[in-house]
Design a protein around this motif. Structure first.
Motif, short mmCIF file in Angstrom:
data_model
loop_
_atom_site.label_atom_id
_atom_site.label_comp_id
_atom_site.label_asym_id
_atom_site.label_seq_id
_atom_site.Cartn_x
_atom_site.Cartn_y
_atom_site.Cartn_z
N THR A 274 0.84 -1.19 0.00
CA THR A 274 0.00 0.00 0.00
C THR A 274 0.87 1.24 0.00
OG1 THR A 274 -1.75 -1.15 1.22
CG2 THR A 274 -1.82 1.25 1.22
N LEU A 275 0.56 2.16 -0.89
CA LEU A 275 1.24 3.45 -0.97
C LEU A 275 0.21 4.54 -0.79
CD1 LEU A 275 3.54 5.47 -1.71
CD2 LEU A 275 2.94 5.07 -4.13
N ILE A 276 0.46 5.45 0.13
CA ILE A 276 -0.43 6.59 0.35
C ILE A 276 0.40 7.86 0.22
CG2 ILE A 276 -1.96 7.74 1.98
CD1 ILE A 276 -2.54 5.07 3.25
N PHE A 277 -0.11 8.81 -0.55
CA PHE A 277 0.58 10.10 -0.62
C PHE A 277 -0.44 11.23 -0.65
CE2 PHE A 277 0.36 8.51 -5.00
CZ PHE A 277 -0.20 9.58 -5.70
N THR A 278 -0.01 12.37 -0.17
CA THR A 278 -0.87 13.56 -0.13
C THR A 278 -0.40 14.55 -1.19
OG1 THR A 278 0.54 14.57 1.55
CG2 THR A 278 -1.34 13.29 2.32
N LYS A 279 -1.38 15.11 -1.87
CA LYS A 279 -1.05 16.08 -2.91
C LYS A 279 -2.26 16.97 -3.14
CE LYS A 279 1.43 16.31 -7.33
NZ LYS A 279 2.57 17.06 -6.73
N GLU A 280 -2.03 18.30 -3.04
CA GLU A 280 -3.06 19.29 -3.32
C GLU A 280 -4.33 19.03 -2.50
OE1 GLU A 280 -3.63 19.21 -7.51
OE2 GLU A 280 -1.65 20.05 -7.95
N THR B 89 -7.97 2.33 10.14
CA THR B 89 -7.90 0.97 9.63
C THR B 89 -6.63 0.31 10.16
OG1 THR B 89 -7.96 -0.40 7.62
CG2 THR B 89 -6.73 1.68 7.51
N SER B 90 -6.29 -0.84 9.63
CA SER B 90 -5.05 -1.52 10.01
C SER B 90 -4.35 -2.02 8.76
CB SER B 90 -5.34 -2.69 10.97
OG SER B 90 -6.17 -3.65 10.35
N TYR B 91 -3.02 -2.15 8.84
CA TYR B 91 -2.21 -2.58 7.70
C TYR B 91 -1.31 -3.72 8.16
CZ TYR B 91 -3.65 2.01 5.96
OH TYR B 91 -4.39 3.10 5.58
N ASN B 92 -1.57 -4.91 7.63
CA ASN B 92 -0.75 -6.07 7.98
C ASN B 92 0.46 -6.21 7.06
OD1 ASN B 92 -2.41 -6.95 10.13
ND2 ASN B 92 -3.85 -7.83 8.68
N GLY B 93 0.37 -5.65 5.86
CA GLY B 93 1.48 -5.72 4.93
C GLY B 93 2.32 -4.46 4.97
N ARG B 94 3.05 -4.21 3.90
CA ARG B 94 3.91 -3.03 3.83
C ARG B 94 3.09 -1.78 3.53
NH1 ARG B 94 8.24 -3.61 -0.45
NH2 ARG B 94 6.55 -4.65 -1.54
N LEU B 95 3.35 -0.73 4.27
CA LEU B 95 2.71 0.56 4.04
C LEU B 95 3.78 1.61 3.82
CD1 LEU B 95 0.30 2.55 4.00
CD2 LEU B 95 0.54 2.72 6.50
N THR B 96 3.68 2.34 2.71
CA THR B 96 4.59 3.45 2.41
C THR B 96 3.77 4.72 2.34
OG1 THR B 96 6.11 2.04 1.14
CG2 THR B 96 6.24 4.41 0.77
N ILE B 97 4.24 5.77 3.00
CA ILE B 97 3.56 7.06 2.95
C ILE B 97 4.55 8.12 2.52
CG2 ILE B 97 2.32 8.82 4.27
CD1 ILE B 97 1.26 6.71 6.09
N TRP B 98 4.19 8.85 1.47
CA TRP B 98 4.95 10.02 1.05
C TRP B 98 4.24 11.24 1.63
CZ3 TRP B 98 4.89 8.68 -4.90
CH2 TRP B 98 5.65 7.51 -5.12
N PHE B 99 4.96 12.12 2.26
CA PHE B 99 4.31 13.27 2.89
C PHE B 99 5.17 14.51 2.77
CE2 PHE B 99 7.16 11.59 6.01
CZ PHE B 99 7.54 12.66 6.81
N THR B 100 4.52 15.67 2.94
CA THR B 100 5.22 16.95 2.90
C THR B 100 5.08 17.71 4.22
OG1 THR B 100 3.26 17.99 1.91
CG2 THR B 100 4.96 17.18 0.40
#
Length: 219
Positions: free
Chosen positions: A31-37, A74-85
């Motif tokens: 899972t990849l989560i990133f914030t933008k605008e 929620t919960s994340y059992n696998g890999r979680l990547t977050i890009w943030f500013t």
């Protein structure tokens, strides 16, 4: 000999199909989560994406947009990547969320405030500050889930609330420094809110009662 050769080719073909199927089943999307605008993009990726490459993530991953007010715990059992500013979206996404394998990548040169994030069940943390400091990715193993078991451990459950036995406090100011990633842990901490009165948001999370916890500070 011809029928035997035909059977051999058929057997090889079947074995090849089974091998591909097993390999595909063995691969789990991350899972990849990133914030933008002012929006949040939640993506499922079959391969690692270069940090902070938003265009590549939108191209190669299956992504959907989530508005900040619609974020659910929620919960994340696998890999979680977050890009943030900045830290605003991270609080929504991570505070008292069950995450086992987390990577945080800072995608700006912003100076981050001295705030803490509280993460449940964290086993491995990776950070990347390449956008701010020309340093390599750092990794830290928090616990393996079996080396330290707190007393009065809650019964097993699939919900993030009941499995918040290991609590990691992450100092976001560490992204402003070039020092190595460090941590220390305290075992069998009972009465979380009483022991750490300065963390006022404990009162808003009923998951933290008078049970015993393993508390880790990452800085």
């Amino acid at each position: 000999m011809a029928p035997l050769a035909g059977h051999s080719l058929l057997l090889i073909s079947l074995l090849g199909i089974l091998a591909v199927d097993c390999f595909t089943r063995g691969q789990e999307n991350s899972t990849l989560i990133f914030t933008k605008e002012n929006t949040i993009r939640n993506c499922s990726c079959s391969a690692d994406i270069r940090d902070c490459d938003y265009s590549l993530a939108n191209l190669q991953c299956s992504c959907k947009t989530i508005l900040p007010f619609a974020v659910e715990r929620t919960s994340y059992n696998g890999r979680l990547t977050i890009w943030f500013t900045d830290t605003s979206a991270l609080s929504l996404l991570l505070n008292f969320t069950l995450v086992q394998d987390l990577k945080l990548s800072l995608c700006s040169t912003n100076t981050l405030p001295a705030e803490y994030l509280a993460i449940c069940g964290l086993k491995r943390l990776r950070i990347n500050t390449e956008a701010k400091h020309p340093s390599s990715e750092q990794s830290l193993i928090i616990h393996n889930g079996g080396d330290r078991e707190p007393r009065d451990k809650p019964p097993p459950s699939h919900t993030g609330c009941q499995t918040c036995v290991y609590v990691s406090f992450l100092d976001m100011a560490l992204f402003n420094r070039e020092s190595s990633l460090k941590s220390f842990s305290i075992d069998n901490v009972a009465g979380m809110a009483n022991n750490f009165p300065y963390f006022s948001y404990f009162k808003t999370f009923p998951i933290l009662g008078n049970k015993s916890y393993v508390v880790t500070f990452i800085y």
